[in-house]
Scaffold this motif. Structure first.
Motif, PDB file in Angstrom:
ATOM      1  N   ALA A 110      54.770  98.186 -46.997  1.00 39.64           N
ATOM      2  CA  ALA A 110      54.228  99.019 -45.953  1.00 39.64           C
ATOM      3  C   ALA A 110      53.249  98.533 -44.903  1.00 39.64           C
ATOM      4  O   ALA A 110      53.422  98.694 -43.724  1.00 39.64           O
ATOM      5  N   ARG A 111      52.427  97.859 -45.511  1.00 43.19           N
ATOM      6  CA  ARG A 111      51.521  97.048 -44.770  1.00 43.19           C
ATOM      7  C   ARG A 111      52.181  96.147 -44.062  1.00 43.19           C
ATOM      8  O   ARG A 111      51.755  95.837 -42.732  1.00 43.19           O
ATOM      9  N   SER A 112      53.019  95.277 -44.364  1.00 45.85           N
ATOM     10  CA  SER A 112      53.754  94.226 -43.665  1.00 45.85           C
ATOM     11  C   SER A 112      54.484  94.869 -42.452  1.00 45.85           C
ATOM     12  O   SER A 112      54.695  94.363 -41.547  1.00 45.85           O
ATOM     13  N   VAL A 113      54.851  96.145 -42.500  1.00 44.51           N
ATOM     14  CA  VAL A 113      55.541  96.750 -41.327  1.00 44.51           C
ATOM     15  C   VAL A 113      54.459  97.768 -40.649  1.00 44.51           C
ATOM     16  O   VAL A 113      54.602  97.500 -39.211  1.00 44.51           O
ATOM     17  N   SER A 114      53.738  98.275 -41.200  1.00 45.21           N
ATOM     18  CA  SER A 114      52.917  99.196 -40.522  1.00 45.21           C
ATOM     19  C   SER A 114      51.833  98.587 -39.642  1.00 45.21           C
ATOM     20  O   SER A 114      51.461  98.699 -38.602  1.00 45.21           O
ATOM     21  N   LYS A 115      51.178  97.609 -40.361  1.00 47.52           N
ATOM     22  CA  LYS A 115      50.249  96.639 -39.586  1.00 47.52           C
ATOM     23  C   LYS A 115      50.475  96.079 -38.264  1.00 47.52           C
ATOM     24  O   LYS A 115      49.921  96.281 -37.364  1.00 47.52           O
ATOM     25  N   ARG A 138      45.661 100.283 -25.201  1.00 47.63           N
ATOM     26  CA  ARG A 138      44.429  99.640 -24.464  1.00 47.63           C
ATOM     27  C   ARG A 138      45.132  99.053 -23.008  1.00 47.63           C
ATOM     28  O   ARG A 138      44.372  99.223 -22.200  1.00 47.63           O
ATOM     29  N   MET A 139      46.513  98.859 -23.167  1.00 47.08           N
ATOM     30  CA  MET A 139      47.097  98.545 -21.648  1.00 47.08           C
ATOM     31  C   MET A 139      47.211  99.871 -20.909  1.00 47.08           C
ATOM     32  O   MET A 139      46.858  99.851 -19.725  1.00 47.08           O
ATOM     33  N   LYS A 140      47.148 100.898 -21.658  1.00 43.96           N
ATOM     34  CA  LYS A 140      47.465 102.283 -20.990  1.00 43.96           C
ATOM     35  C   LYS A 140      46.166 102.480 -20.112  1.00 43.96           C
ATOM     36  O   LYS A 140      45.989 103.419 -19.391  1.00 43.96           O
ATOM     37  N   ALA A 141      45.012 102.528 -21.266  1.00 41.51           N
ATOM     38  CA  ALA A 141      43.753 102.483 -20.708  1.00 41.51           C
ATOM     39  C   ALA A 141      43.150 101.777 -19.544  1.00 41.51           C
ATOM     40  O   ALA A 141      42.007 101.796 -19.095  1.00 41.51           O
ATOM     41  N   GLU A 194      45.708  91.004 -26.196  1.00 43.68           N
ATOM     42  CA  GLU A 194      46.594  90.429 -26.863  1.00 43.68           C
ATOM     43  C   GLU A 194      46.480  90.485 -28.422  1.00 43.68           C
ATOM     44  O   GLU A 194      45.306  90.519 -29.007  1.00 43.68           O
ATOM     45  N   ILE A 195      47.501  90.830 -29.045  1.00 42.09           N
ATOM     46  CA  ILE A 195      47.391  91.169 -30.552  1.00 42.09           C
ATOM     47  C   ILE A 195      47.668  89.830 -31.229  1.00 42.09           C
ATOM     48  O   ILE A 195      48.273  88.948 -30.666  1.00 42.09           O
ATOM     49  N   THR A 196      47.139  89.857 -32.665  1.00 44.10           N
ATOM     50  CA  THR A 196      47.407  88.889 -33.576  1.00 44.10           C
ATOM     51  C   THR A 196      48.687  88.627 -33.822  1.00 44.10           C
ATOM     52  O   THR A 196      49.296  89.823 -34.421  1.00 44.10           O
ATOM     53  N   GLU A 197      49.298  87.636 -33.872  1.00 45.77           N
ATOM     54  CA  GLU A 197      50.543  87.310 -34.284  1.00 45.77           C
ATOM     55  C   GLU A 197      50.635  86.881 -35.933  1.00 45.77           C
ATOM     56  O   GLU A 197      50.156  85.925 -36.225  1.00 45.77           O
ATOM     57  N   GLY A 198      51.056  87.742 -36.734  1.00 42.95           N
ATOM     58  CA  GLY A 198      51.075  87.386 -38.144  1.00 42.95           C
ATOM     59  C   GLY A 198      52.096  88.164 -39.034  1.00 42.95           C
ATOM     60  O   GLY A 198      52.093  88.277 -40.092  1.00 42.95           O
ATOM     61  N   ALA A 199      53.260  88.736 -38.350  1.00 46.47           N
ATOM     62  CA  ALA A 199      54.135  89.615 -39.217  1.00 46.47           C
ATOM     63  C   ALA A 199      55.082  88.536 -39.844  1.00 46.47           C
ATOM     64  O   ALA A 199      55.359  87.580 -39.427  1.00 46.47           O
ATOM     65  N   ALA A 251      49.371  97.495 -34.760  1.00 52.63           N
ATOM     66  CA  ALA A 251      48.474  96.748 -33.720  1.00 52.63           C
ATOM     67  C   ALA A 251      49.343  96.553 -32.389  1.00 52.63           C
ATOM     68  O   ALA A 251      48.486  96.838 -31.248  1.00 52.63           O
ATOM     69  N   LEU A 252      50.574  96.805 -32.327  1.00 50.21           N
ATOM     70  CA  LEU A 252      51.291  97.017 -31.079  1.00 50.21           C
ATOM     71  C   LEU A 252      51.105  98.209 -30.594  1.00 50.21           C
ATOM     72  O   LEU A 252      50.985  98.350 -29.295  1.00 50.21           O
ATOM     73  N   VAL A 253      50.906  99.230 -31.253  1.00 47.56           N
ATOM     74  CA  VAL A 253      50.529 100.602 -30.811  1.00 47.56           C
ATOM     75  C   VAL A 253      49.146 100.614 -29.982  1.00 47.56           C
ATOM     76  O   VAL A 253      48.999 101.259 -28.755  1.00 47.56           O
ATOM     77  N   GLU A 254      48.364  99.921 -30.819  1.00 45.82           N
ATOM     78  CA  GLU A 254      46.739  99.700 -30.015  1.00 45.82           C
ATOM     79  C   GLU A 254      46.806  98.938 -28.837  1.00 45.82           C
ATOM     80  O   GLU A 254      46.039  99.182 -28.033  1.00 45.82           O
TER      81      GLU A 254
END
Length: 454
Positions: free
Chosen positions: A198-203, A214-217, A223-228, A207-210
Motif C-alpha cells: 500500500a505504501r509503495s503505491v499510495s506514497k 501546490r501547482m493549483k495554489a 518537484e516531487i521526489t522520484e522513488g517509486a 506525492a503526485l496529489v500534493e
C-alpha cells in the motif's frame, strides 16, 4: 461502497489486500480446528468403543456364573486403560454387580431401554458409554454340521464405562491455540506485506496529489521526489516533474514577457515616444509635487520654464516630418545636457517643452534659462545639405510657496512664453516682470526673419 470510496487510497489498498487474506485464513483456521477437534472426539469414542466391545463379551461368563472376582478383574483391567476413569457391570435386572472408580450408577429403567448397540453420552469432562451383555447360544444346523449360527438373545446385563475427556479437551485447546497463533502470524505477515504494498503505491500517488495541489495554489516550481519501485508509477513521477518544469519555464517566459510589456506600456504611458522625455502626464504630477514641496518648506523654491522652438515649422515644412522629428530629438538632447540631474524636462506638445527646476533660486533659474536660450540659438541643424538656425522662446515663472494651484503656475509660464514670442522670439521673459528688451544678447529674430542658411 460509498463509505469505502471516501477512504484514503492507502486504507483502501490495505483493505483490498487484507480482507480476502483474512477471510481465507479464518476459514482455513476454522476448518483445521474443526477437523482437529473432531478427530480427537472420534479417537476418544473409538477408544471407548474398543474397550466396551471387549468388556461386553468378556463379562458374559462372569455375569452368568456370578463370578464376582472375574468381573472385578475385568473392570480392573478396563480402568487401567488410557482415559478410562470408571467402569461398572449390571445384571439383567439392572442391579450393580461390580464397579471400579467413581461412577454414577445408572437406574434400572435407563438400562432396560438399551437392547442392542452402544449408547454414548456424558458431559464436557466425561464421556459415558453403555453396551448390553448378551448370551450367545451355539447350535448345529441340521443341514450342515459344519455351519454354526449365533442367535442373539435378550441382554443378561450391561457394561458401563466413563472416559475422562479432559486430556482430549486440553489437546483441543492446544490445537485451537496453535491454529490461532498461526492465524495471527499469517495475518501479521500479510499485514506487513500489504502495508508495504500500500505504501509503495499510495506514497507516490500522495506525492503526485500534493504536487498537483501546490501547482493549483500557484507554486509552479514544485518537484516531487522520484522513488517509486513500480515502473508505471516511476514513469508517472518522471512525467509529472517534466511537465512541472515545462509549465514553470513557460510561466517564467510568459511572465517575463508580461513584465516587459507592462514596463513598456508603463514607459509609454509616461514618456514621449519620440524624444524619450517624460510626457505631459508626468509633467503635471511633478509640478504638483514641486508646488506642494514649496508650500511645506519656504526655502524650497523652484521655477517652471515653458520652451517653444522658433521657426520649427519652416524646418518641418521644408524638409518633411522626418527632419522635424530629428530636430526635436536633438534639441531635447541639447537641453537635457544643460540642466541639472534633479531637474525635470518634459515634452508637452509638438515643439513645446516644459522644464521644472527643483530647489532653485530666482537668479539661478533665470541664468539657466538664458543659457538654454543661447545654446539653442547657437545650434545649427543640418539635414541633407541644408543648415537651419533656430531659436527658443522661454517663459519662466517662479514657485516660491505663495501659489496653491498648479494651474495658475502653468498659465503664468505659458503667458510669459507667449510674451517672449511677441517680443521677437529667442528670448526669456519672466512672468510678472515688465519686459526690458531681450535677454538673449540681440540674438532674437524678427517675426519675418528667415532662418534657413545654405
Amino acid at each position: 461502497m460509498k463509505r469505502l470510496s471516501h477512504l484514503p487510497l492507502h486504507d483502501r489498498l490495505l483493505l483490498v489486500a487484507l480482507l480476502p487474506v483474512a477471510v481465507l485464513a479464518s476459514l482455513v483456521t476454522t476448518v483445521v480446528v474443526y477437523r482437529g477437534t473432531r478427530m480427537l472426539d472420534e479417537a476418544l469414542q473409538t477408544h471407548g468403543d474398543a474397550i466396551i466391545s471387549f468388556l461386553a463379551p468378556a463379562a458374559e461368563y462372569g455375569v452368568i456364573a456370578g463370578n464376582r472376582e472375574a468381573l472385578d478383574a475385568l473392570l480392573q483391567a478396563a480402568t487401567e486403560q488410557r482415559d478410562v476413569s470408571a467402569a461398572a457391570l449390571y445384571d439383567d435386572a439392572g442391579n450393580l454387580l461390580a464397579s471400579k472408580g467413581r461412577i454414577r450408577v445408572l437406574a434400572p429403567a435407563e438400562l432396560r431401554t438399551l437392547r442392542r448397540g452402544i449408547v454414548r453420552g456424558g458431559t464436557p469432562e466425561f464421556v459415558v458409554m453403555v453396551a448390553p451383555i448378551q448370551a450367545v447360544n451355539v447350535t448345529i444346523d441340521d443341514v450342515s454340521a459344519d455351519a454354526v449360527k449365533e442367535q442373539p438373545q435378550d441382554p443378561i446385563g450391561w457394561v458401563h464405562i466413563e472416559l475422562d475427556a479432559r486430556p482430549s479437551a486440553h489437546e483441543k485447546n492446544t490445537i485451537i491455540g496453535a491454529a490461532l497463533a498461526m492465524l495471527g502470524f499469517g495475518l501479521s505477515l500479510s499485514g506487513l506485506l500489504a502495508l508495504r504494498l500500500a505504501r509503495s503505491v499510495s506514497k507516490p500517488v500522495k506525492a503526485l496529489v500534493e504536487g498537483v495541489k501546490r501547482m493549483k495554489a500557484g507554486d509552479l516550481d514544485v518537484e516531487i521526489t522520484e522513488g517509486a519501485n513500480n515502473p508505471e508509477l516511476a514513469a508517472l513521477e518522471k512525467g509529472f516533474n517534466a511537465m512541472a518544469r515545462a509549465i514553470s519555464e513557460n510561466h517564467r517566459t510568459m511572465q517575463s514577457r508580461i513584465d516587459d510589456a507592462t514596463a513598456q506600456l508603463a514607459y509609454q504611458a509616461t514618456h514621449d515616444p519620440l524624444t524619450g522625455l517624460p510626457n505631459r502626464r508626468v509633467f503635471e504630477q511633478r509640478i504638483e509635487e514641486c508646488v506642494a514641496a514649496s508650500r511645506r518648506r519656504a526655502s524650497d523654491h523652484g521655477a517652471l520654464c515653458f520652451i517653444d522652438l522658433d521657426r520649427f515649422k519652416i524646418v518641418n515644412d521644408t524638409c518633411g516630418h522626418a527632419a522635424g522629428d530629428e530636430l526635436l530629438m536633438r534639441i531635447a538632447e541639447l537641453i537635457q545636457s544643460r540642466i541639472r540631474e534633479q531637474d525635470t524636462l518634459c515634452r508637452v506638445g509638438g515643439d513645446e517643452f516644459a522644464l521644472i527646476l527643483h530647489d532653485c533660486s530666482r537668479e539661478d533659474a533665470l541664468r539657466l534659462a538664458e543659457g538654454l536660450c543661447e545654446s539653442v540659438a547657437d545650434y545649427r541643424f543640418e539635414w541633407h545639405g541644408n543648415v537651419f538656425s533656430i531659436g527658443a522662446s522661454i517663459g519662466i515663472t517662479y514657485v516660491d510657496g505663495r501659489q496653491s494651484d498648479p494651474a495658475e503656475i502653468l498659465i503664468a509660464a505659458d503667458t510669459a512664453c507667449y510674451q517672449a514670442k511677441r517680443e521677437g522670439r529667442n528670448c526669456v521673459v519672466e512672468s510678472g516682470v515688465p519686459t526690458r528688451g531681450r535677454r538673449s544678447s540681440d540674438r532674437g529674430l524678427a517675426p519675418d526673419d528667415e532662418i534657413m542658411d545654405d
